[in-house]
Design an enzyme around this catalytic site. Structure first.
Site, short mmCIF file in Angstrom:
data_model
loop_
_atom_site.label_atom_id
_atom_site.label_comp_id
_atom_site.label_asym_id
_atom_site.label_seq_id
_atom_site.Cartn_x
_atom_site.Cartn_y
_atom_site.Cartn_z
N ARG A 1 -42.24 35.60 -51.96
CA ARG A 1 -41.41 35.63 -50.76
C ARG A 1 -40.15 34.79 -50.90
NH1 ARG A 1 -44.20 35.77 -45.31
NH2 ARG A 1 -45.89 34.79 -46.47
N GLY B 1 -52.08 34.00 -46.96
CA GLY B 1 -52.35 35.12 -47.87
C GLY B 1 -53.49 34.79 -48.81
N ARG C 1 -52.40 40.84 -55.02
CA ARG C 1 -53.23 39.81 -54.38
C ARG C 1 -54.72 40.02 -54.62
NH1 ARG C 1 -50.28 38.45 -49.29
NH2 ARG C 1 -52.20 38.84 -48.19
N THR D 1 -52.31 30.27 -53.46
CA THR D 1 -51.30 31.29 -53.17
C THR D 1 -50.85 31.90 -54.49
OG1 THR D 1 -49.00 31.67 -52.50
CG2 THR D 1 -49.57 29.42 -53.02
N ALA E 1 -32.83 53.56 -74.46
CA ALA E 1 -32.85 54.76 -73.61
C ALA E 1 -33.49 54.47 -72.25
CB ALA E 1 -33.62 55.86 -74.31
N MET F 1 -44.24 40.34 -56.10
CA MET F 1 -44.29 39.46 -54.94
C MET F 1 -43.64 38.11 -55.24
SD MET F 1 -47.69 39.94 -52.65
CE MET F 1 -47.67 41.16 -51.33
N ARG G 1 -53.30 34.91 -40.97
CA ARG G 1 -52.03 34.20 -40.81
C ARG G 1 -51.96 33.76 -39.35
NH1 ARG G 1 -49.24 34.14 -45.37
NH2 ARG G 1 -49.17 35.97 -46.73
N ASP H 1 -48.16 26.67 -48.03
CA ASP H 1 -47.48 25.61 -47.27
C ASP H 1 -47.70 25.73 -45.75
OD1 ASP H 1 -45.86 27.82 -47.10
OD2 ASP H 1 -43.99 26.70 -47.25
N GLY H 2 -47.78 26.94 -45.22
CA GLY H 2 -48.03 27.10 -43.79
C GLY H 2 -49.37 26.48 -43.42
N SER H 3 -50.36 26.74 -44.23
CA SER H 3 -51.71 26.20 -43.98
C SER H 3 -51.70 24.68 -44.08
CB SER H 3 -52.69 26.76 -45.02
OG SER H 3 -52.51 28.15 -45.15
N ASP I 1 -47.98 32.94 -55.10
CA ASP I 1 -46.55 32.72 -55.31
C ASP I 1 -46.22 31.52 -56.22
OD1 ASP I 1 -46.11 34.86 -53.71
OD2 ASP I 1 -45.07 33.79 -52.11
N ALA J 1 -38.63 42.61 -70.11
CA ALA J 1 -37.66 43.25 -69.21
C ALA J 1 -36.22 43.03 -69.68
CB ALA J 1 -37.83 42.70 -67.80
N ASP K 1 -45.59 28.57 -55.41
CA ASP K 1 -44.39 27.91 -54.88
C ASP K 1 -44.67 26.57 -54.21
OD1 ASP K 1 -45.79 28.99 -52.79
OD2 ASP K 1 -44.07 29.84 -51.76
#
Ligand code: F6P
Length: 323
Positions: free
Chosen positions: A174, A13, A256, A128, A217, A172, A74, A105-107, A130, A189, A132
């Site tokens: 994952r 990504g 992104r 990324t 409210a 986002m 990807r 991490d995939g890369s 994320d 929030a 992560d």
């Protein structure tokens, strides 16, 4: 070994700041007398030999641009031994002494196997939204994604307040709640759901009832994409449990894109330079990250085998401030 030529690719990504990282790799390599080959479309392009030399002027006017000028994909080519062998062959044909992989991490799996099986020195740069990856406090693109999501939350809050509505907003992530947590705290929030803490979705019913009792409210609920059921699941739980209407907004890929914020540009510039320096120092097989403000090296395998936790203190704080 003297490094004469390295290659760089972006994979997985895209993330705002990837261009700043490419630019930093190209320019710091050039400053050190090293040539750079740009590989298009990540591992897909490596497989196909889609590469060309990149000079400092080729990366001019890119530091402020989102996306990646090298394109990304990807690709699954790195998953097969034949795919990896072909990629390694192209790198050898181009007389490349090292490869910089900017991605997640995939890369990094692909990079790791290229090194293990074919002896190609590799360096990973964390790219990324994320955030992560173990081994760096932040990943390139994360800061911008948080700002983009927060801007959307602020806008949704305006309409939510006017209509006295409950907004459930999915960001986002994952498998990770980093974006969600930052956005929840900065966006004020009422509640946040993240994959790292699978509290029962039914908890939201009590939170909303309490909010109403305290005179709120409208409410904002942030849900990380990776939380089971996502925003739709949380909205359903609210509607079933309280009988109140909700509105769901899934922010998606908008997170992104866009101009990278300064923190991403600075991180990318610093890491890109450090990647070239690492090769010159004979270091490879690692991800170059930034930990506590300092450049850090983490074995590629650790980046996906070890888990980077969310900031639990932020989690606690978000809850405390939502009274
Ligand atoms: O790059 C990370 C990420 O944006 C995740 O947050 C998200 O789940 C995924 O990529 C979406 O991937 P794709 O671009 O393939 O739809």
């Amino acid at each position: 070994m003297t490094i004469k030529r390295i290659a760089v690719l972006t994979s997985g990504g895209d993330a705002p700041g990837m261009n700043a990282a490419i630019r930093a790799v190209v320019r710091s390599a050039t400053s050190n007398g090293i040539e750079v080959v740009g590989v298009r479309r990540g591992f897909q392009g490596l497989h196909e030999g889609d590469m060309s030399l990149l000079g400092p002027r080729d990366v001019a006017n890119t530091i402020q641009r989102g996306g990646t000028i090298l394109l990304t994909a990807r690709s699954r080519t790195w998953r097969s031994p034949e795919g990896r062998a072909l990629g390694a062959e192209h790198l050898r044909k181009w007389h490349v002494d090292g490869l910089v992989v900017i991605g997640g991490d995939g890369s990094f799996h692909g990079a790791h196997y290229l090194m293990e099986e074919h002896g190609i020195p590799v360096i990973g740069l964390p790219g990324t939204i994320d955030n992560d990856l173990y081994g760096t406090d932040h990943t390139i693109g994360y800061f911008t994604a948080v700002e983009t999501a927060l801007d959307a939350v602020d806008k949704l809050r305006d309409t939510g307040a006017s209509h006295e509505r409950i907004f459930v907003i999915e960001v986002m992530g994952r498998h990770a709640g980093h974006i969600a947590l930052d956005v929840a705290i900065a966006g004020g929030a009422e509640e946040v759901f993240i994959p790292e803490d699978e509290k029962p979705v039914a908890d939201i019913v009590h939170v909303i009832q309490e909010s109403l009792r305290k005179g709120k409210a409208s409410s904002i609920v942030i849900v990380a994409e990776g939380y089971p059921g996502g925003a739709m699941g949380v909205a359903k739980a609210i509607e079933d449990g309280t009988g109140l209407e909700t509105r769901v907004s899934i922010l998606g890929h908008i997170q992104r894109g866009g101009t990278p914020v300064s923190s991403d540009r600075i991180l990318a510039s610093r890491l890109g330079e450090a990647a070239v320096q690492a090769f010159m120092d004979g270091i490879s097989g690692v991800m170059v990250g930034r930990t506590n403000g300092e450049i850090s090296y983490t074995p590629l395998q650790d980046t996906w085998e070890k888990r980077k936790d969310v900031n639990r203190d932020l989690y606690r704080c978000a809850k405390l401030l939502s009274v």
